[in-house]
Design an enzyme around this catalytic site. Structure first.
Site, PDB file in Angstrom:
ATOM      1  CG  MET A  34      -0.290  -0.085   2.562  1.00 32.91           C
ATOM      2  SD  MET A  34       0.300   1.476   3.292  1.00 32.91           S
ATOM      3  CE  MET A  34      -1.222   2.364   3.556  1.00 32.91           C
ATOM      4  CE1 TYR A  35       3.765   1.516   4.286  1.00 35.02           C
ATOM      5  CE2 TYR A  35       5.900   0.600   3.732  1.00 35.02           C
ATOM      6  CZ  TYR A  35       4.907   0.855   4.658  1.00 35.02           C
ATOM      7  OH  TYR A  35       5.079   0.446   5.961  1.00 35.02           O
ATOM      8  CG  ASP A  36       3.972   6.481  -3.008  1.00 37.13           C
ATOM      9  OD1 ASP A  36       3.192   7.146  -2.318  1.00 37.13           O
ATOM     10  OD2 ASP A  36       5.059   6.923  -3.408  1.00 37.13           O
ATOM     11  NE  ARG A  37      -4.523   2.773  -2.877  1.00 39.42           N
ATOM     12  CZ  ARG A  37      -5.727   3.031  -3.389  1.00 39.42           C
ATOM     13  NH1 ARG A  37      -5.934   2.875  -4.674  1.00 39.42           N
ATOM     14  NH2 ARG A  37      -6.697   3.442  -2.594  1.00 39.42           N
ATOM     15  CE  LYS A  72       5.374  -3.405   7.093  1.00 36.70           C
ATOM     16  NZ  LYS A  72       6.120  -2.609   6.079  1.00 36.70           N
TER      17      LYS A  72
END
Length: 331
Positions: free
Chosen positions: A58-61, A87
């Site tokens: 999910m970091y920066d999609r 993750k």
């Protein structure tokens, strides 16, 4: 560099892990670094012996995973020379069901992460939060499936209540499936609530601890001042820090600065040295948007605090509301 095993598992990691959340797409956050800007930092980490690199889908999609995969493939000659951690849990789109820890979401997410990372396996696959809408039996069975398929080597967890973590481990043990080898939790000099239950549980069960936010989102490094002043780009756009930390925490910051001055060291280095010396801690996950951030973290490995210095640093601690576990969401 120094190395350690994660708990009682056979997985060896460097005692400093490089967090890759800050690398990706600047259009989302002004303080993020592009791949070209992050390359010197990652290269320095590799040259210094860092082997643990942590990101999340999910970091920066997904952009962080793409940058992570690209830079690590450039910097390492052999895929087995480093430990790649990512993750799963948070939404990656607006599609119904594209979040959480259902079997469907885990199986789809691990394949998507592998594509973005440009690799055939993930060394440490972590559940980012607890899913209140999926039976833990389903989640643990799905994680076991990706391990047995060879897509994942080990599994880990991140912020949750100790009873939830114990339940997950018991569920896996009862079914004879893969158990978690690590807990990535919120832990630093001004937030020590994990010492009450989670860390004792990890010590008892042989689980490695990988603290995130080891510098309290810049608070322990001088990125925030009393009265709300911000001295960094991230600090000026980080409302979560306001919810996590209070003015009372600056009493500890003041003591930290005093001890650091006596030692002739930057406060961030002393704060990390304190954390590295705590029971159960394997490798703090350190974010770095400047080379000096990484250099400070690496230098912390050479700092040994006396018992008296440790007591002074801890003396002003005030209990905090438990922060980190995810609240129930709409399925």
């Amino acid at each position: 560099m120094r190395y350690t095993r994660l708990g009682t598992s056979g997985l060896t990691v460097s005692r400093i892990g490089l967090g890759m959340m800050s690398y990706g797409d600047r259009s989302r956050r002004a303080w993020h670094l592009t791949a070209d800007e992050a390359r010197p930092i990652v290269r320095h980490a590799v040259d210094a012996g860092v082997t643990l690199f942590d990101t999340a889908d999910m970091y920066d999609r997904g952009a962080s995973e793409e940058v992570t995969g690209r830079l690590l493939s450039e910097c390492f000659g052999d895929r087995d020379d480093y430990v790649l951690a990512t993750k799963v849990y948070y939404p990656m789109s607006d599609r119904p069901g594209d979040r959480g820890l259902s079997r469907k979401h885990i199986l789809a997410s691990v394949d998507a992460s592998l594509r973005r990372l440009g690799t055939d396996h993930i060394d440490l696959y972590q559940i980012h939060r607890w899913d209140h809408h999926t039976p833990i039996e389903e989640t643990m069975a799905a994680l076991d499936s990706v391990v047995r398929a060879g897509k994942v080597r080990y599994i880990g967890a991140s912020s949750m209540y100790a009873w939830q973590f114990a339940k997950a481990q018991y569920t896996a043990a009862l079914a004879g499936t893969t158990r978690f080898v690590s807990m990535q939790n919120h832990y630093n000099l001004v937030y020590r609530e994990e010492e009450r239950e989670m860390i004792p549980l990890c010590l008892d069960q042989g689980v490695g601890v990988l603290p995130y936010s080891p510098l309290a989102r810049g608070l322990l490094a001088g990125g925030r001042e009393r009265g709300g002043a911000r001295t960094t780009a991230r600090g000026g756009t980080d409302p979560l820090a306001d919810a996590l930390y209070t003015e009372d925490d600056f009493d500890i910051v003041d003591t930290l600065r005093t001890v650091a001055t006596e030692l002739g060291l930057p406060p961030a280095r002393v704060a990390l040295a304190w954390l590295l010396g705590r029971p159960g801690v394997g490798a703090p996950i350190v974010g770095a948007t400047k080379l000096t951030h990484l250099q400070d973290a690496l230098a912390a490995l050479e700092v040994t605090l006396t018992k008296e210095q440790g007591k002074r640093l801890e003396s002003g601690y005030r209990p905090h509301p438990v922060a980190g576990p995810a609240e129930p969401h709409s399925p």
